[in-house]
Design a protein around this motif. Sequence first.
Motif, PDB file in Angstrom:
ATOM      1  N   THR A   1       0.059  -1.250   0.028  1.00  0.00           N
ATOM      2  CA  THR A   1       0.169   0.081  -0.195  1.00  0.00           C
ATOM      3  C   THR A   1       0.753   1.315   0.100  1.00  0.00           C
ATOM      4  OG1 THR A   1      -0.328   0.089   2.341  1.00  0.00           O
ATOM      5  CG2 THR A   1      -2.321  -1.193   1.832  1.00  0.00           C
TER       6      THR A   1
ATOM      7  N   VAL B   1      -7.192   2.727   1.159  1.00  0.00           N
ATOM      8  CA  VAL B   1      -6.839   1.527   2.115  1.00  0.00           C
ATOM      9  C   VAL B   1      -7.582   1.966   3.651  1.00  0.00           C
ATOM     10  CG1 VAL B   1      -5.048   0.499   1.430  1.00  0.00           C
ATOM     11  CG2 VAL B   1      -4.511   2.712   3.473  1.00  0.00           C
TER      12      VAL B   1
ATOM     13  N   ALA C   1     -10.853  -1.974   0.960  1.00  0.00           N
ATOM     14  CA  ALA C   1      -9.964  -2.204   1.656  1.00  0.00           C
ATOM     15  C   ALA C   1      -9.636  -4.222   0.791  1.00  0.00           C
ATOM     16  CB  ALA C   1      -9.720  -1.991   2.822  1.00  0.00           C
TER      17      ALA C   1
ATOM     18  N   LEU D   1       1.524  -9.579   2.726  1.00  0.00           N
ATOM     19  CA  LEU D   1       0.650  -7.717   2.659  1.00  0.00           C
ATOM     20  C   LEU D   1       1.299  -6.903   3.702  1.00  0.00           C
ATOM     21  CD1 LEU D   1      -1.677  -5.435   2.821  1.00  0.00           C
ATOM     22  CD2 LEU D   1      -2.525  -6.512   4.862  1.00  0.00           C
TER      23      LEU D   1
ATOM     24  N   ASN E   1       1.995  -2.671   4.513  1.00  0.00           N
ATOM     25  CA  ASN E   1       1.295  -1.833   4.543  1.00  0.00           C
ATOM     26  C   ASN E   1       1.993  -0.911   5.092  1.00  0.00           C
ATOM     27  OD1 ASN E   1      -1.864  -2.880   4.716  1.00  0.00           O
ATOM     28  ND2 ASN E   1      -1.232  -4.007   7.119  1.00  0.00           N
TER      29      ASN E   1
ATOM     30  N   THR F   1      -6.980  -3.445   6.153  1.00  0.00           N
ATOM     31  CA  THR F   1      -6.263  -4.499   4.741  1.00  0.00           C
ATOM     32  C   THR F   1      -6.150  -5.297   5.874  1.00  0.00           C
ATOM     33  OG1 THR F   1      -4.265  -3.391   5.567  1.00  0.00           O
ATOM     34  CG2 THR F   1      -5.584  -2.795   3.012  1.00  0.00           C
TER      35      THR F   1
END
Length: 297
Positions: free
Chosen positions: A13, A78, A84, A101, A103, A135
């Motif tokens: 992200t 997000v 998300a 993932l 972030n 997320t």
Amino acid sequence: MSKLLEGRVAIVTGAGRGIGRAHALELARHGAKVVVNDFGVSNNGEKTAPSDRQSPAHEVVAEIEAMGGEAVVNGADVADFEQAAALVQQAIETFGGLDILVNNAGFVRDRMLVNATEDEFDAVVRVHLKGHFATLRHAAAYWRAESKQGRQRVARVINTTSGAGLQGSIGQVVYSAAKGGIATMTLVAAAELSRVGVTVNAIAPVAKTRMTEGAFDTSAMALPEDNSPIVAWLASEEAGDVTGRVIEVDGGVITVENAWAHGPSRDAGARWEAEKVGPALRELLAEAPAPEPVYGA
């Protein structure tokens, strides 16, 4: 290209610029397929033109494809719960799953406490803290469902906190609070998701970016890409024994943060009397290590 992350699917992200961009490129160099998320906002969170075909996210995807990798653009906010969810679903539908993932998305609106507004508080906490939660919540639901179906994935989450969230930073009271929340969220998520094969860690990056330039002298600061090799390793299957940790990255220096831990204590054996609290507490403070100074103090 390295094979450290070969075949693994990642979401990064805030990956259009700065540290997020560096993460996306580094993961791709190691073989990951990357969903490059960027909502398209300025340093203080003002929306720019997300439909521009030459947006930063499209440029990052083009760079990844030029090196022989696979990537797609995502323009989700997000911190919007439904967007998300769609971001996580895009990774699954495009590349067949989700393993990583990262972030990273966020912005700053620096203010001293007495000047901070309610709107600034809401905006900063929303993008950093809720943006991490939303997320992670949807990714966790996917990984849990996969595990229940006998398809447990070797999943990794790397969150982004900050020295401001760990030691505090003058003029960044709201940002510090949000980043501190992310560090604690990391610890809880690591404990809860361990049963489904997911590790959750956080980095506290030090780098010259849009968020730091102009706030203070950044001439000696590390570059955004200096943080990304640590993220790449934490995202790998090799890192399965590391979870619930916060790691500061400052150029070539990596530091495992100790965060809050129980220190010296006294047991009164009964309810404390106010008159006795002062002497006892001062003895405890003398035994305890001095706290890290707040940045800028």
